[in-house]
Design an enzyme around this catalytic site. Structure first.
Site, PDB file in Angstrom:
ATOM      1  N   SER A 110       0.810  -1.215   0.000  1.00 52.23           N
ATOM      2  CA  SER A 110       0.000   0.000   0.000  1.00 52.23           C
ATOM      3  C   SER A 110       0.848   1.273   0.000  1.00 52.23           C
ATOM      4  CB  SER A 110      -0.951   0.011   1.199  1.00 52.23           C
ATOM      5  OG  SER A 110      -0.237   0.103   2.412  1.00 52.23           O
ATOM      6  N   LYS A 158       0.623   5.116   6.546  1.00 53.08           N
ATOM      7  CA  LYS A 158       0.069   5.878   5.424  1.00 53.08           C
ATOM      8  C   LYS A 158       0.495   7.349   5.526  1.00 53.08           C
ATOM      9  CE  LYS A 158      -2.686   2.631   3.605  1.00 53.08           C
ATOM     10  NZ  LYS A 158      -2.127   1.535   4.429  1.00 53.08           N
TER      11      LYS A 158
END
Length: 212
Positions: free
Chosen positions: A129, A166
């Site tokens: 990711s 993230k």
């Protein structure tokens, strides 16, 4: 020259004994002796630690890739200027848990790269990711903090799930987790501080990238 011979040469250049290196790597001196003689080979986590310890590219240890020296005033790791930082394979679901049972190794890190009044941990990246920033299996150095600024890369635990890494976008009442991936499967998600259980665990300050 095999891996063990390079380890021995680098160790002696830094005036370290086998016991000194073993103490930093948290292994027995006999393990260092076995590596240097070629009777055994160190695992990748120990090679990564030695790469940091000797301040050289991992590729030089593994296959002898030449080192390009950019600065003659290199600061080598020793017991006086290093801090051992725990490496977590994951931060489990539920309440944030940094107990020793989840530590898989320790990474020696120069004090000059750390803030005296801050705590740190290494986290091994899982998945793709964030593969534009760092690949699956890379190590990231995280400064423990409950505060992130807009645009930071953070480690966040949401609604009791395993912690995720993230880019973050911070607003007054929300936090948006933004992937940085070549895979379109991963999409940004927004959470409310009041309605969702959001635990900010830390800010990424360094990455040790792994290359195939």
């Amino acid at each position: 020259m095999h891996i063990g011979e390079r380890i021995k040469l680098l160790r002696k250049e830094r005036k370290m004994t086998q016991e000194d290196l073993a103490r930093i790597l948290k292994v027995a001196p006999t393990a260092v002796s076995a590596w240097e003689s070629g009777r055994n080979k160190p695992l990748m986590d120990k090679l990564s630690m030695m790469s940091t310890c000797f301040d050289i590219p991992l590729s030089h240890l593994v296959d002898g890739t030449p080192i390009v020296k950019k600065d003659s005033s290199i600061e080598f790791l020793n017991e006086k200027n290093v801090r051992l930082i725990g490496v977590y394979g994951n931060i489990p679901a539920g309440e944030p848990n940094f107990t020793n049972e989840y530590i898989e190794a320790y990474m020696p890190t120069l004090n000059s790269m750390l803030k005296n009044n801050k705590d740190y941990f290494f986290l091994r990246v899982k998945g793709n990711s964030m593969n534009k920033e760092f690949s699956d299996g890379s190590l990231i150095l995280v400064e423990k903090t409950s505060y992130l600024e807009d645009g930071n890369i953070g480690v966040v635990l949401v609604n009791g799930h395993e912690a995720t890494v993230k880019h973050v976008r911070i607003a007054a009442e929300t936090i948006t987790l933004i992937p940085c991936s070549t895979d379109p499967f991963y999409e940004e998600k927004t959470y409310h501080f009041k309605n969702d259980q959001v635990n900010i665990l830390g800010k990424v300050v360094q990455a040790i990238k792994l290359y195939d």
